[in-house]
Design an enzyme around this catalytic site. Sequence first.
Site, mmCIF file in Angstrom:
data_model
loop_
_atom_site.group_PDB
_atom_site.id
_atom_site.type_symbol
_atom_site.label_atom_id
_atom_site.label_comp_id
_atom_site.label_asym_id
_atom_site.label_seq_id
_atom_site.Cartn_x
_atom_site.Cartn_y
_atom_site.Cartn_z
ATOM 1 N N LYS A 224 20.594 -43.792 55.791
ATOM 2 C CA LYS A 224 20.535 -44.568 54.293
ATOM 3 C C LYS A 224 19.216 -45.025 53.685
ATOM 4 O O LYS A 224 17.854 -44.408 54.323
ATOM 5 C CB LYS A 224 20.947 -45.944 54.851
ATOM 6 C CG LYS A 224 22.571 -45.824 55.072
ATOM 7 C CD LYS A 224 23.188 -47.212 55.027
ATOM 8 C CE LYS A 224 24.685 -47.040 55.329
ATOM 9 N NZ LYS A 224 25.442 -48.419 55.755
ATOM 10 N N ARG A 258 27.335 -46.269 63.884
ATOM 11 C CA ARG A 258 27.897 -45.596 62.954
ATOM 12 C C ARG A 258 26.949 -44.338 62.501
ATOM 13 O O ARG A 258 26.136 -44.866 61.778
ATOM 14 C CB ARG A 258 28.778 -46.287 61.920
ATOM 15 C CG ARG A 258 29.686 -45.579 61.050
ATOM 16 C CD ARG A 258 30.203 -46.380 59.854
ATOM 17 N NE ARG A 258 30.997 -45.669 59.170
ATOM 18 C CZ ARG A 258 30.433 -45.204 57.812
ATOM 19 N NH1 ARG A 258 29.361 -45.006 57.719
ATOM 20 N NH2 ARG A 258 31.452 -44.394 57.189
#
Length: 278
Positions: A224, A258
């Site tokens: 991210k 995740r």
Amino acid sequence: MPQFLQCGRYGFDLDTGTLVMGILNVTPDSFSDGGRFQSLEFALSHAEEMIANGADMIDIGGESTRPGSPAVSLDEELRRVIPAVYALRGLGKPLSVDTYKAEVMREAVLAGADMINDINGFRAPGALEAVSDSDCGLCVMHMQRDPGTMQQNPGYGDVVAEVTDFLRQRVDEMVAAGIDRKRICIDPGFGFGKTVEHNYALLRNIGTMQQELGLPVLAGLSRKSMIGAVTGKPVEQRLAGSLAGALAAVAHGARIVRVHDVAETVDALKVWQAASTN
């Protein structure tokens, strides 16, 4: 406090180790691997590879929720996701479906999904009704606004307190709807309506959220922008930063991570856990 998570056909004692959730995007426009696993054949192959590399569960997503992403129609998301659930449900690992649409939730549960992972915190009309009578696990996430607008000047007075309060309210409503707390995990929503500073404040306070809500925390930091902001690296060069983020999340109390890079994350966790054992 003992941590247990019920996910459909599977139950996890989260005090024995960290679960690794492998990301499977069956979309043409995911920020990280868009289009690579869109065909059912390649999606199945990639899921098998992630399981062979140590993934404890697979998270199937049929709609990109990157910042600024356009919405996908219900019919298109169903077309992408439901065949994948049917194709993967015999692999011997829990299948999670990443969706905020009630009808996709309902069809995914019928197809054999073991978890529903909702970026919208089960706030959409009919969402709680779609999952309340099942035994699937439920991941409730915080997001400010929606994917199209969430990164337009996100603001908080106290990001940790506000995200924790939001998750508490959602969990209370889920329990009031008859959902067993053993089916619920929480996700602070890294990158979903947060600045870099907000994200790292939440990362440092995962333990606080876990203790206040008494539920396992799922952390999704893989590749991210919060990783890129610190390392200065583009998406395809964020492996090392993502591994560091995953280990930091676990050190602060996350029970599920995740990730895109399953094999590397599993190895990093093995070493970290060996070094952390007395």
